[in-house]
Design a protein around this motif. Sequence first.
Motif, PDB file in Angstrom:
ATOM      1  N   ASP A   1     -18.492  76.422  32.887  1.00 44.79           N
ATOM      2  CA  ASP A   1     -17.988  76.393  34.195  1.00 44.79           C
ATOM      3  C   ASP A   1     -19.101  76.511  35.414  1.00 44.79           C
ATOM      4  O   ASP A   1     -19.336  76.351  36.303  1.00 44.79           O
ATOM      5  CB  ASP A   1     -16.893  77.169  34.535  1.00 44.79           C
TER       6      ASP A   1
ATOM      7  N   LEU B   1     -12.531  65.898  30.087  1.00 48.34           N
ATOM      8  CA  LEU B   1     -11.508  66.765  31.743  1.00 48.34           C
ATOM      9  C   LEU B   1      -9.758  66.285  31.742  1.00 48.34           C
ATOM     10  O   LEU B   1      -9.269  66.909  32.476  1.00 48.34           O
ATOM     11  CB  LEU B   1     -12.072  66.664  32.738  1.00 48.34           C
TER      12      LEU B   1
ATOM     13  N   TYR C   1     -10.333  69.331  38.758  1.00 49.26           N
ATOM     14  CA  TYR C   1     -11.383  70.599  38.522  1.00 49.26           C
ATOM     15  C   TYR C   1     -11.601  71.178  39.649  1.00 49.26           C
ATOM     16  O   TYR C   1     -11.671  72.262  40.063  1.00 49.26           O
ATOM     17  CB  TYR C   1     -12.132  69.799  37.342  1.00 49.26           C
TER      18      TYR C   1
ATOM     19  N   ASN D   1     -10.065  63.412  37.275  1.00 49.99           N
ATOM     20  CA  ASN D   1     -10.193  64.609  36.501  1.00 49.99           C
ATOM     21  C   ASN D   1     -11.195  65.375  36.967  1.00 49.99           C
ATOM     22  O   ASN D   1     -10.806  67.081  37.189  1.00 49.99           O
ATOM     23  CB  ASN D   1     -10.023  64.727  35.131  1.00 49.99           C
TER      24      ASN D   1
ATOM     25  N   THR E   1      -7.716  72.423  31.458  1.00 48.32           N
ATOM     26  CA  THR E   1      -7.977  73.571  32.479  1.00 48.32           C
ATOM     27  C   THR E   1      -9.430  73.726  33.431  1.00 48.32           C
ATOM     28  O   THR E   1      -9.798  73.454  34.032  1.00 48.32           O
ATOM     29  CB  THR E   1      -7.988  74.325  32.515  1.00 48.32           C
ATOM     30  N   TRP E   2     -10.656  73.951  31.791  1.00 49.42           N
ATOM     31  CA  TRP E   2     -11.829  74.885  32.223  1.00 49.42           C
ATOM     32  C   TRP E   2     -12.762  73.743  31.110  1.00 49.42           C
ATOM     33  O   TRP E   2     -12.349  72.977  30.640  1.00 49.42           O
ATOM     34  CB  TRP E   2     -12.412  75.395  32.501  1.00 49.42           C
TER      35      TRP E   2
END
Length: 224
Positions: free
Chosen positions: A172, A157, A197, A193, A161-162
């Motif tokens: 996700d 990560l 998230y 990170n 972002t995803w």
Amino acid sequence: MYTIHHLNDSRSQRIIWLMELLHLDYEIKVYWRDKKTNLAPQALKDLHPLGTSPIITHEGQTIAESGAICEYVIQQCGQQDLMPAQDTPEYIQVQFWSHFAEGSFLPPLVANMVLNKAKEKSPWLIKPIANKLVDAIMDAYFNKAIKRNFTFIEQYLSDKTWFVGEKPTIADVQMSFAMEAVDKAGRFKQFPNMAAYVERLQKLPSYQQALKRMQDAEEATKLD
């Protein structure tokens, strides 16, 4: 309409978010864990032999297991934003994280939780021995697996972002439940990170709406 058979404090939270991401028409039927055993009630077993959540019913079908539910719903609505086309590298990555969530990430975390509860419930006479035994089991395998997984996800990560692409996917959806649970337990202090998230996840309007729908449904059927 989809019916989500939702057990409190369970993975079915993922499926509610899935419905919000796809803007689908759904209802939530709430089930409550037994206060003594913390297990699902008989009513879920009456729906499906596994008796675990999530379960959905839709057009005469009864479907269990998060991954199978996600694939079914995507097939029904033909949505490729959350599940890329099979001839793309993104599809392979989404499949990996979807299976990693249940195959590698959650099992040692659940084992950790169960073993720690065993320590708490051990009779006082054997508690010192029980604690040493549980700690030895954790150190021999589960702690190593958890550390390996955390390190892997944290590095992955670092520039994302995803989990796959620039917006949420089934990857996700599948990872969200465990990631948020670990964050709530305060275990991401050394994993910025992963913590970032979860913060992004919780700011999504679709995620916030999913939690509100879930909380409202639970509140309406709350047991004394």
